[in-house]
Motif scaffolding. Structure first.
Motif: not given
Length: 374
Positions: A238-257
């Motif tokens: 399972r993914m940790s809650n900290i790592v998932a927090g990074i993912g949630r933030g990164q998902l917001k800039v996926l289109k830019q990437r």
């Protein structure tokens, strides 16, 4: 005495956190609420947001893309003695989980039209191995495989399809996200991917019951009991809650990437496309790649090692195209179906630096170095 100027390193594809600091907002929330591990709101949120982003009904946040492939195979019922078709032109993480399940991989060649699983070779493989438990499809370097043809063949043979979309988050095939055509799709958030959680992966499916089962397996198959009880083999996936927090933030800039990756690809194609002996990775009308890595094929006197050595002298990272699995020491004992397309792509291919933090000056530095060889 002559001095040597060491120029800043240009990376192939390195982590790129959002300028807005989205990731830290979610991480801070986890710290403030003391939901560091094992799970928490960020894990739940990341699963829901990623599934909604790609148009899937359910998702399980896991420790890696490899873990996602492993549990997809397990969910598909793959076990000892089963045959699994796998593209030969991929990273070993695609093939390793087949061995974890004590199954037998059969490696399938690529085609030049997509650099991915060749439908004709897939048909030949089914003729040779009619009893196949699952087919893994890879979307290499953000290029979509020809999913209509592949799915038509797989449905005819009533076989489970697992899409390894580790490199293709943000890629569309005929307007639909890669990873959502098969029974299961996987994404990777390793440090070099288009968005990253430092490490992690996601398994998606429209089969919500199977995803729930995957979550159970991934948390050590702990039964619902006051004491610690385990009726099935479990995994610490399972993914940790900290790592998932990074993912949630990164998902917001996926289109830019994706936009920046496309910009990099178009820059290279404009500046290098007219050089004799360079061909760029294929583009098709039905494919909207995320251009994770801009890759080229060399057909003239300049060889991949020439370009890679020249770039390295300028402190610029580049890589060969993946070495096919059937050519790897560990996997060479397993069968291969096809011709030599994947071998030629490996022999003649180079992945150019595609880091989304690259400036135009960085891109010009790469282009100037390569042009200097002609």
């Amino acid at each position: 005495m002559e001095s040597t100027i060491v120029r800043d390193r240009i990376f192939l594809s390195s982590p790129h956190m959002s300028d807005e600091g989205y990731e830290m907002q979610y991480i801070k929330e986890a710290f403030d609420t003391n939901w560091i591990a094992p799970l928490g709101e960020n894990v739940n949120g990341f699963e829901k947001e990623l599934a909604a982003n790609v148009g899937s009904k359910a998702a399980a946040a896991l420790s890696s893309g490899t873990a996602a492939i492993h549990l997809a195979l397990k969910a598909a019922g793959v076990g000892e003695g089963d045959v699994v078709f796998c593209p030969t032109l991929t990273f070993s993480a695609t093939a390793n989980p087949i061995i974890y399940q004590n199954a037998t991989p059969v490696f399938i060649d690529s085609d030049y039209e997509t650099w991915n699983l060749c439908p004709n070779a897939l048909e030949d493989a089914f003729e040779k191995y009619p009893q196949v438990k699952a087919v893994i499809v890879v979307h290499l370097y953000g290029l979509s495989a020809d999913m209509d043809k592949i799915m038509q063949i797989c449905k005819k043979h009533n076989v489970t399809v697992i899409e390894d979309a580790a490199e293709s988050l943000g890629t569309y095939y005929k307007g639909k996200h890669t990873g959502t055509f098969g029974d299961y799709g996987i994404f990777s958030f390793n440090g070099n991917k288009i968005i990253t959680t430092s490490g992690g992966g996601m398994l998606i499916s429209d089969n919500e019951e199977r995803i729930e089962k995957v979550r159970f397996w991934a948390t050590q198959s702990r039964d619902q009991a006051r004491h610690y009880q385990h009726s099935e083999l479990g995994f610490n996936y399972r993914m940790s809650n900290i790592v998932a927090g990074i993912g949630r933030g990164q998902l917001k800039v996926l289109k830019q990437r994706v936009e920046k990756k496309r910009y990099i690809y178009n820059f290279y194609k404009r500046e290098l496309g007219n050089l004799d002996g360079i061909e760029f990775m294929p583009s098709n009308d039905w494919n909207e790649p995320n251009y994770w890595l801009s890759s080229i094929i060399l057909t003239g006197k300049i060889r991949p090692i020439d370009i890679m050595d020249a770039l390295e002298k300028e402190n610029i990272e580049s890589r060969p195209v993946w070495k096919p699995m059937h050519m790897q020491p560990f996997f060479e004992k397993y069968d291969f179906v096809g011709t030599d397309v994947s071998e030629q792509l490996f022999k003649n291919g180079v992945c150019l630096p595609s880091d989304t933090k690259m400036s135009d000056c960085d891109l010009e530095r790469v282009v100037k170095t390569i042009k200097g060889l002609w």
